[in-house]
Scaffold this motif. Structure first.
Motif, PDB file in Angstrom:
ATOM      1  N   ALA A 197       0.819  -1.210   0.000  1.00  0.00           N
ATOM      2  CA  ALA A 197       0.000   0.000   0.000  1.00  0.00           C
ATOM      3  C   ALA A 197       0.854   1.262   0.000  1.00  0.00           C
ATOM      4  O   ALA A 197       0.461   2.288  -0.570  1.00  0.00           O
ATOM      5  N   THR A 198       2.034   1.198   0.620  1.00  0.00           N
ATOM      6  CA  THR A 198       2.927   2.364   0.632  1.00  0.00           C
ATOM      7  C   THR A 198       3.308   2.758  -0.780  1.00  0.00           C
ATOM      8  O   THR A 198       3.292   3.943  -1.146  1.00  0.00           O
ATOM      9  N   CYS A 199       3.645   1.768  -1.598  1.00  0.00           N
ATOM     10  CA  CYS A 199       3.993   2.032  -2.992  1.00  0.00           C
ATOM     11  C   CYS A 199       2.785   2.557  -3.757  1.00  0.00           C
ATOM     12  O   CYS A 199       2.875   3.575  -4.462  1.00  0.00           O
ATOM     13  N   ARG A 200       1.684   1.877  -3.621  1.00  0.00           N
ATOM     14  CA  ARG A 200       0.467   2.279  -4.347  1.00  0.00           C
ATOM     15  C   ARG A 200       0.067   3.709  -3.998  1.00  0.00           C
ATOM     16  O   ARG A 200      -0.255   4.521  -4.870  1.00  0.00           O
ATOM     17  N   ASP A 201       0.112   4.043  -2.711  1.00  0.00           N
ATOM     18  CA  ASP A 201      -0.278   5.387  -2.269  1.00  0.00           C
ATOM     19  C   ASP A 201       0.707   6.446  -2.762  1.00  0.00           C
ATOM     20  O   ASP A 201       0.309   7.547  -3.164  1.00  0.00           O
ATOM     21  N   ALA A 202       2.003   6.129  -2.721  1.00  0.00           N
ATOM     22  CA  ALA A 202       3.012   7.100  -3.150  1.00  0.00           C
ATOM     23  C   ALA A 202       2.877   7.409  -4.639  1.00  0.00           C
ATOM     24  O   ALA A 202       2.945   8.574  -5.052  1.00  0.00           O
ATOM     25  N   VAL A 203       2.668   6.378  -5.448  1.00  0.00           N
ATOM     26  CA  VAL A 203       2.512   6.596  -6.888  1.00  0.00           C
ATOM     27  C   VAL A 203       1.230   7.374  -7.159  1.00  0.00           C
ATOM     28  O   VAL A 203       1.213   8.314  -7.972  1.00  0.00           O
ATOM     29  N   GLY A 204       0.161   7.017  -6.477  1.00  0.00           N
ATOM     30  CA  GLY A 204      -1.096   7.740  -6.650  1.00  0.00           C
ATOM     31  C   GLY A 204      -0.972   9.199  -6.271  1.00  0.00           C
ATOM     32  O   GLY A 204      -1.454  10.093  -6.987  1.00  0.00           O
ATOM     33  N   THR A 205      -0.316   9.463  -5.146  1.00  0.00           N
ATOM     34  CA  THR A 205      -0.113  10.847  -4.706  1.00  0.00           C
ATOM     35  C   THR A 205       0.752  11.610  -5.703  1.00  0.00           C
ATOM     36  O   THR A 205       0.464  12.764  -6.048  1.00  0.00           O
ATOM     37  N   ALA A 206       1.809  10.957  -6.177  1.00  0.00           N
ATOM     38  CA  ALA A 206       2.690  11.608  -7.149  1.00  0.00           C
ATOM     39  C   ALA A 206       1.919  11.999  -8.412  1.00  0.00           C
ATOM     40  O   ALA A 206       2.074  13.111  -8.928  1.00  0.00           O
ATOM     41  N   LEU A 207       1.094  11.101  -8.902  1.00  0.00           N
ATOM     42  CA  LEU A 207       0.313  11.414 -10.097  1.00  0.00           C
ATOM     43  C   LEU A 207      -0.646  12.568  -9.844  1.00  0.00           C
ATOM     44  O   LEU A 207      -0.821  13.446 -10.692  1.00  0.00           O
ATOM     45  N   ASP A 208      -1.233  12.591  -8.666  1.00  0.00           N
ATOM     46  CA  ASP A 208      -2.135  13.699  -8.310  1.00  0.00           C
ATOM     47  C   ASP A 208      -1.388  15.029  -8.277  1.00  0.00           C
ATOM     48  O   ASP A 208      -1.954  16.083  -8.601  1.00  0.00           O
ATOM     49  N   LEU A 209      -0.123  14.994  -7.876  1.00  0.00           N
ATOM     50  CA  LEU A 209       0.675  16.220  -7.759  1.00  0.00           C
ATOM     51  C   LEU A 209       1.235  16.703  -9.096  1.00  0.00           C
ATOM     52  O   LEU A 209       1.755  17.808  -9.173  1.00  0.00           O
ATOM     53  N   GLY A 210       1.148  15.865 -10.108  1.00  0.00           N
ATOM     54  CA  GLY A 210       1.626  16.279 -11.420  1.00  0.00           C
ATOM     55  C   GLY A 210       2.776  15.466 -11.986  1.00  0.00           C
ATOM     56  O   GLY A 210       3.254  15.752 -13.088  1.00  0.00           O
ATOM     57  N   TYR A 211       3.253  14.466 -11.255  1.00  0.00           N
ATOM     58  CA  TYR A 211       4.290  13.585 -11.801  1.00  0.00           C
ATOM     59  C   TYR A 211       3.712  12.821 -12.989  1.00  0.00           C
ATOM     60  O   TYR A 211       2.567  12.348 -12.943  1.00  0.00           O
ATOM     61  N   ARG A 212       4.545  12.684 -14.027  1.00  0.00           N
ATOM     62  CA  ARG A 212       4.126  11.907 -15.193  1.00  0.00           C
ATOM     63  C   ARG A 212       5.212  10.940 -15.649  1.00  0.00           C
ATOM     64  O   ARG A 212       5.151  10.420 -16.765  1.00  0.00           O
ATOM     65  N   HIS A 213       6.176  10.695 -14.771  1.00  0.00           N
ATOM     66  CA  HIS A 213       7.296   9.805 -15.082  1.00  0.00           C
ATOM     67  C   HIS A 213       7.464   8.873 -13.882  1.00  0.00           C
ATOM     68  O   HIS A 213       7.827   9.319 -12.795  1.00  0.00           O
TER      69      HIS A 213
END
Length: 272
Positions: free
Chosen positions: A24-40
């Motif tokens: 879940a730590t990985c899933r949440d971090a990637v989800g948060t990153a995408l929400d913040l504007g990460y696209r890589h």
């Protein structure tokens, strides 16, 4: 966000690395990153988290085609059938029909570089990967990989930070239109208390980590994938494009040190 253009492809200068992220730590971090504007987003077979990365992308509001997704082949897969099968397993785990970038994770002295690179090349030709590359290859190994591949080698992903600036490899990549993807840009925390980075951070009202990331991203042909699970740090890692280091400051930040690079690698192995 700033971008680097290689072979007509625009790559965000800052992405998210997912090494040692689990569940879940990985899933949440990637989800948060995408929400913040990460696209890589960067993952690997060896990380054991492709499924969680794929789940985060699936549940995100960001279209899959807007994400530059990288995974890496475990280097023990050194024969064509093993490589092909493992890549299709990765696609199933990620829940996608293709990855944007497919790398061989480490050079394997028991493997045929020619067989590995031609297999990756064929996977690109088949549409499984949009681009291929290598990771942790030195200049000579990269040269051989480029000679053996039947398509362009898009990147070499290596440890790259102020204490390990990889001058020879960077020069080679810049001369040959190969992207250098920098992992561990903060030297596994070694940048956090560095006096030069701290002083420059005071000048620009930035943290030492942000100065280190700016040093990395200000270089031509370089992108970086710092790892973070903290929303605050994920935000800070993107807030580095509103200042610019001078040429003198860029030179001051780069201080090659085998000792500090070795300590960085040790901290990485210890998970610190």
């Amino acid at each position: 966000m700033e971008y680097e253009t290689i072979h007509g492809e625009e790559i965000p200068k800052v992405g998210l690395g997912t090494w040692r992220m689990e569940g879940a730590t990985c899933r949440d971090a990637v989800g948060t990153a995408l929400d913040l504007g990460y696209r890589h987003i960067d993952t690997a077979q060896a990380y054991g988290n492709e499924r969680q990365v794929g789940q985060a992308i699936e549940h995100s509001d960001v279209d899959r085609d807007d994400i530059f997704l990288t995974t890496k082949v475990w280097p023990m897969h050194r024969k064509r059938p093993d490589i092909v099968n493992s890549v299709h397993e990765s696609l199933a785990q990620l829940g996608t029909e293709y990855v944007d970038l497919l790398l061989i994770h480490w050079p394997n002295p028991l493997a045929s570089t020619g067989e590995v690179m031609r297999t990756l090349s064929d996977l690109q030709s088949d549409g499984v990967a949009r681009h291929i590359g290598v990771s942790n290859f030195d200049t000579g190994q990269l040269e051989t990989a480029r000679e053996e591949a039947t398509v362009d080698v898009f990147t070499d992903q290596v440890q790259f930070h102020p204490f390990n600036p990889q001058a020879e490899l960077l020069d080679y990549c810049q001369r040959n239109d190969v992207l250098l993807t920098a992992y561990s840009p903060l030297a596994h925390g070694g940048a956090m208390h560095d006096h030069v980075l701290t002083e420059l951070g005071t000048k620009y009202d930035k943290s030492p980590a942000q100065v280190a990331l700016r040093w990395v991203t200000q270089q031509d042909g370089v992108v970086t994938i710092p790892k973070s699970t903290s929303e605050a740090h994920l935000k800070q890692n993107l807030e580095i494009f509103d200042f610019e280091l001078t040429e003198t400051e860029m030179a001051l930040v780069a201080r090659p040190s085998r000792l500090r690079t070795g300590m960085s690698m040790l901290r990485g192995r210890l998970g610190r």
